[in-house]
Enzyme design. Structure first.
Site, PDB file in Angstrom:
ATOM      1  N   ILE A   7       1.601  -0.742   0.065  1.00  0.00           N
ATOM      2  CA  ILE A   7      -0.183  -0.313  -0.007  1.00  0.00           C
ATOM      3  C   ILE A   7       1.373   1.291   0.217  1.00  0.00           C
ATOM      4  O   ILE A   7       2.154   1.620   1.111  1.00  0.00           O
ATOM      5  CB  ILE A   7      -0.682  -0.156   1.036  1.00  0.00           C
ATOM      6  CG1 ILE A   7      -1.889  -1.257   1.333  1.00  0.00           C
ATOM      7  CG2 ILE A   7      -1.575   1.482   1.495  1.00  0.00           C
ATOM      8  CD1 ILE A   7      -2.999  -0.707   0.329  1.00  0.00           C
ATOM      9  N   CYS A   8       0.405   2.239  -0.838  1.00  0.00           N
ATOM     10  CA  CYS A   8       0.649   3.568  -0.842  1.00  0.00           C
ATOM     11  C   CYS A   8       0.189   4.589  -1.197  1.00  0.00           C
ATOM     12  O   CYS A   8      -1.294   4.123  -0.553  1.00  0.00           O
ATOM     13  CB  CYS A   8       2.105   3.563  -2.057  1.00  0.00           C
ATOM     14  SG  CYS A   8       1.900   3.825  -4.029  1.00  0.00           S
ATOM     15  N   GLY A   9       0.403   6.551  -0.786  1.00  0.00           N
ATOM     16  CA  GLY A   9      -0.819   6.641  -1.295  1.00  0.00           C
ATOM     17  C   GLY A   9      -1.549   6.824  -2.458  1.00  0.00           C
ATOM     18  O   GLY A   9      -2.611   6.864  -2.470  1.00  0.00           O
ATOM     19  N   THR A  14       5.521   5.188  -4.980  1.00  0.00           N
ATOM     20  CA  THR A  14       6.430   3.953  -4.359  1.00  0.00           C
ATOM     21  C   THR A  14       5.925   2.104  -4.654  1.00  0.00           C
ATOM     22  O   THR A  14       6.743   1.741  -3.849  1.00  0.00           O
ATOM     23  CB  THR A  14       6.092   4.606  -3.499  1.00  0.00           C
ATOM     24  OG1 THR A  14       4.802   4.019  -2.329  1.00  0.00           O
ATOM     25  CG2 THR A  14       6.968   6.100  -3.360  1.00  0.00           C
ATOM     26  N   VAL A  40      -4.237   3.754  -0.406  1.00  0.00           N
ATOM     27  CA  VAL A  40      -4.414   3.518   0.731  1.00  0.00           C
ATOM     28  C   VAL A  40      -6.350   3.608   1.039  1.00  0.00           C
ATOM     29  O   VAL A  40      -6.958   3.438   2.047  1.00  0.00           O
ATOM     30  CB  VAL A  40      -4.050   4.491   1.938  1.00  0.00           C
ATOM     31  CG1 VAL A  40      -4.075   6.105   1.158  1.00  0.00           C
ATOM     32  CG2 VAL A  40      -3.959   4.560   2.893  1.00  0.00           C
TER      33      VAL A  40
END
Length: 91
Positions: A7-9, A14, A40
């Site tokens: 999970i990333c933004g 990333t 997220v």
């Protein structure tokens, strides 16, 4: 087979870097895992059906799924410890 959610933004930048490192490390350890990516906001509904979340950002604490912080996999500082934590969580 274990399921790992990275999970990333936004679920793009990333998480792609982290997913590659996690896949490579798990393969080297002989751990079969389905490693997928998400953002997220994907966690705002029902808890995902995964064995582990590896997150570059803060995630809700109420998921009921183990979470490993992925920042060391981006910076390289503490990377070995983070990878060991991932393996331990999946063992």
């Amino acid at each position: 087979m274990k399921k790992v959610l990275i999970i990333c933004g936004t679920g793009v930048a990333t998480s792609t870097v982290v997913a590659a490192k996690v896949r490579d490390h798990l393969a080297a350890q002989g751990i079969e895992a389905d490693v997928s990516q998400g953002k997220v906001m994907d966690l705002m509904g029902p808890a995902p059906e995964v064995d582990l979340i590896v997150a570059t950002t803060e995630v809700p604490a109420t998921l009921g799924v183990p979470v490993v912080r992925a920042l060391p996999l981006l910076t390289g500082i503490g990377e070995d410890a983070a990878l060991a934590e991932i393996v331990s969580a999946l063992s």
